[in-house]
Write a protein that holds these residues in place. Structure first.
Motif, PDB file in Angstrom:
ATOM      1  N   LEU A   1       0.782  -1.246  -0.073  1.00  0.00           N
ATOM      2  CA  LEU A   1       0.010   0.123   0.080  1.00  0.00           C
ATOM      3  C   LEU A   1       0.733   1.466   0.113  1.00  0.00           C
ATOM      4  CD1 LEU A   1      -2.721  -1.198   2.740  1.00  0.00           C
ATOM      5  CD2 LEU A   1      -3.191  -0.334   0.021  1.00  0.00           C
ATOM      6  N   GLU A   2       1.836   1.204   0.678  1.00  0.00           N
ATOM      7  CA  GLU A   2       2.540   2.702   1.046  1.00  0.00           C
ATOM      8  C   GLU A   2       3.817   2.459   0.145  1.00  0.00           C
ATOM      9  OE1 GLU A   2       3.307   3.158   5.136  1.00  0.00           O
ATOM     10  OE2 GLU A   2       1.249   2.898   5.595  1.00  0.00           O
TER      11      GLU A   2
ATOM     12  N   HIS B   1       4.425   0.436  -2.549  1.00  0.00           N
ATOM     13  CA  HIS B   1       4.221  -0.001  -4.062  1.00  0.00           C
ATOM     14  C   HIS B   1       2.852   0.932  -4.621  1.00  0.00           C
ATOM     15  CE1 HIS B   1       7.807  -2.322  -4.230  1.00  0.00           C
ATOM     16  NE2 HIS B   1       7.385  -2.843  -2.925  1.00  0.00           N
ATOM     17  N   GLY B   2       2.338   1.635  -3.851  1.00  0.00           N
ATOM     18  CA  GLY B   2       1.197   2.491  -4.461  1.00  0.00           C
ATOM     19  C   GLY B   2      -0.130   1.358  -4.975  1.00  0.00           C
TER      20      GLY B   2
ATOM     21  N   ALA C   1      -3.043   0.903  -3.810  1.00  0.00           N
ATOM     22  CA  ALA C   1      -4.223   1.639  -3.924  1.00  0.00           C
ATOM     23  C   ALA C   1      -4.466   2.609  -4.879  1.00  0.00           C
ATOM     24  CB  ALA C   1      -4.836   2.055  -2.491  1.00  0.00           C
ATOM     25  N   GLU C   2      -3.340   3.591  -5.149  1.00  0.00           N
ATOM     26  CA  GLU C   2      -3.381   4.311  -6.333  1.00  0.00           C
ATOM     27  C   GLU C   2      -3.476   3.673  -7.536  1.00  0.00           C
ATOM     28  OE1 GLU C   2      -1.839   6.044  -2.519  1.00  0.00           O
ATOM     29  OE2 GLU C   2      -1.303   4.343  -3.796  1.00  0.00           O
ATOM     30  N   ARG C   3      -2.868   2.430  -7.915  1.00  0.00           N
ATOM     31  CA  ARG C   3      -2.839   1.683  -9.103  1.00  0.00           C
ATOM     32  C   ARG C   3      -4.419   1.482  -9.457  1.00  0.00           C
ATOM     33  NH1 ARG C   3      -0.062  -2.060 -12.211  1.00  0.00           N
ATOM     34  NH2 ARG C   3      -1.610  -2.240 -14.056  1.00  0.00           N
TER      35      ARG C   3
ATOM     36  N   SER D   1      -7.060   2.932  -8.269  1.00  0.00           N
ATOM     37  CA  SER D   1      -7.888   4.129  -8.761  1.00  0.00           C
ATOM     38  C   SER D   1      -7.558   4.590  -9.977  1.00  0.00           C
ATOM     39  CB  SER D   1      -7.430   5.130  -7.448  1.00  0.00           C
ATOM     40  OG  SER D   1      -7.690   4.835  -6.223  1.00  0.00           O
ATOM     41  N   SER D   2      -6.134   4.456 -10.348  1.00  0.00           N
ATOM     42  CA  SER D   2      -5.770   4.967 -11.746  1.00  0.00           C
ATOM     43  C   SER D   2      -6.652   4.033 -12.815  1.00  0.00           C
ATOM     44  CB  SER D   2      -4.307   4.854 -11.957  1.00  0.00           C
ATOM     45  OG  SER D   2      -3.772   3.503 -12.111  1.00  0.00           O
ATOM     46  N   ASP D   3      -6.891   2.801 -12.420  1.00  0.00           N
ATOM     47  CA  ASP D   3      -7.742   2.171 -13.386  1.00  0.00           C
ATOM     48  C   ASP D   3      -9.239   2.121 -13.272  1.00  0.00           C
ATOM     49  OD1 ASP D   3      -5.194   0.895 -14.009  1.00  0.00           O
ATOM     50  OD2 ASP D   3      -5.995  -1.328 -14.209  1.00  0.00           O
TER      51      ASP D   3
ATOM     52  N   ASP E   1     -12.966   2.528  -7.472  1.00  0.00           N
ATOM     53  CA  ASP E   1     -13.345   3.640  -6.423  1.00  0.00           C
ATOM     54  C   ASP E   1     -12.959   2.753  -5.052  1.00  0.00           C
ATOM     55  OD1 ASP E   1     -14.435   5.168  -4.183  1.00  0.00           O
ATOM     56  OD2 ASP E   1     -16.509   4.571  -4.542  1.00  0.00           O
TER      57      ASP E   1
ATOM     58  N   THR F   1       0.593  -6.713  -7.100  1.00  0.00           N
ATOM     59  CA  THR F   1      -0.470  -5.721  -7.816  1.00  0.00           C
ATOM     60  C   THR F   1      -1.169  -6.262  -8.948  1.00  0.00           C
ATOM     61  OG1 THR F   1       1.153  -4.276  -7.099  1.00  0.00           O
ATOM     62  CG2 THR F   1      -0.511  -3.377  -8.933  1.00  0.00           C
TER      63      THR F   1
END
Length: 286
Positions: A32-33, A35-36, A38-40, A42-44, A47, A271
């Protein structure tokens, strides 16, 4: 389908042997912190909500802590489902399956697709490691720790015939014998599980991915690597194939120890696996 129409809940259980941020317990936080993850998602277009399950440091001993983690995890999974989200559990240990299934399947026996290099099917009388997680699947199927498992709200032992294992290969003789004598369907090593022949009583599915089910050529997940495992492509294709006959209700990705992943290959594989779970869980997978 608009993937944002069905949110995803990433539920972090950053514990191994009930110790916070220890060994494989560092994995959820690293994904999560560092390797990002959640952001990955979100970018796909997903929600994404992130929840972390925690217990007081004062609670002892390990067994009590592990079951308390699962009580709290069951509540988090249940809440995510009530909010319309697909829950994906990120955990150091495979025993998260107890809370995950209790929270997701309160009134029915799920089907389980379990990917792992190890059987996790010991019972206290034959376990030689002292590692409670080696009894994750045996507890899930009601072979041991029945009283404590029953303390997890809505926990129901899963009938062995409802479980299909894939990738399992690193076993002692007594572990292999116990598994072969069970009603669990097993696809050994890198062999292809025949989903068409898997006929559990339920079509609603819990999909459990221990990252050491992957072959070490993909990357090293933890301190327990074993050759002749699954390729990343095979794991991703299995995720896509299960939706032809099953309804994914909850997923879990476990056993990532970043100390053994210097090049980040396993984090990238994890991921992709989480993304695959999100797609099939929300109905976004074509």
């Amino acid at each position: 389908m608009d993937v944002a129409a069905s949110p995803v809940a990433l539920i972090s259980v950053p514990y191994s042997s009930a110790r916070r941020d220890y060994g494989m317990g560092r994995g959820p936080t690293a994904l999560l912190e560092e390797h990002g993850l959640a952001e990955r998602l979100s970018s796909d277009g997903f929600d994404v909500a992130v929840d972390t399950v925690e217990i007081p440091d004062s609670l002892v001993p390990e067994i009590a802590r592990t079951f308390e983690l699962n009580r709290r995890l069951a509540s988090s999974v249940r809440y995510a489902r009530a909010e319309g989200a697909f829950p994906i559990v990120l955990s150091g240990n495979c025993n998260c399956s107890w809370g995950a299934t209790a929270g997701a399947f309160a009134d029915e026996d799920p089907a389980v697709l379990w990917l792992d290099a190890h059987a996790d099917f010991d019972v206290p009388d034959d376990n030689r490691s002292g590692f409670l997680d080696a009894m994750a699947l045996s507890t899930l199927t009601g072979r041991c720790w029945q009283s404590l498992a029953a303390s997890i709200p809505d926990f129901r032992p899963v009938p062995e015939r409802n479980v299909l294992m894939s990738g399992v290969r690193d076993l002692d003789d007594h572990q292999r014998e116990r598994l072969e004598q069970s009603e669990i369907s097993v696809s050994w090593g890198a062999g292809d599980p025949v989903l068409e022949a898997f006929d559990p009583e339920s079509s609603r599915l819990y999909l459990h991915v221990d990252l050491d089910s992957l072959d070490p050529s993909v990357g090293q997940a933890n301190e327990f690597p074993a050759p002749d495992g699954l390729s990343l492509g095979r794991v991703l294709s299995l995720q896509r194939e299960v939706v032809e006959g099953f309804e994914p209700v909850c997923g879990a990705v476990t056993a990532y120890n970043p100390a053994f992943d210097d090049d980040g290959r396993m984090a990238r594989a994890a991921t992709e696996i989480v993304l695959g779970l999100a797609r099939i869980g929300t109905g976004a997978e074509a």
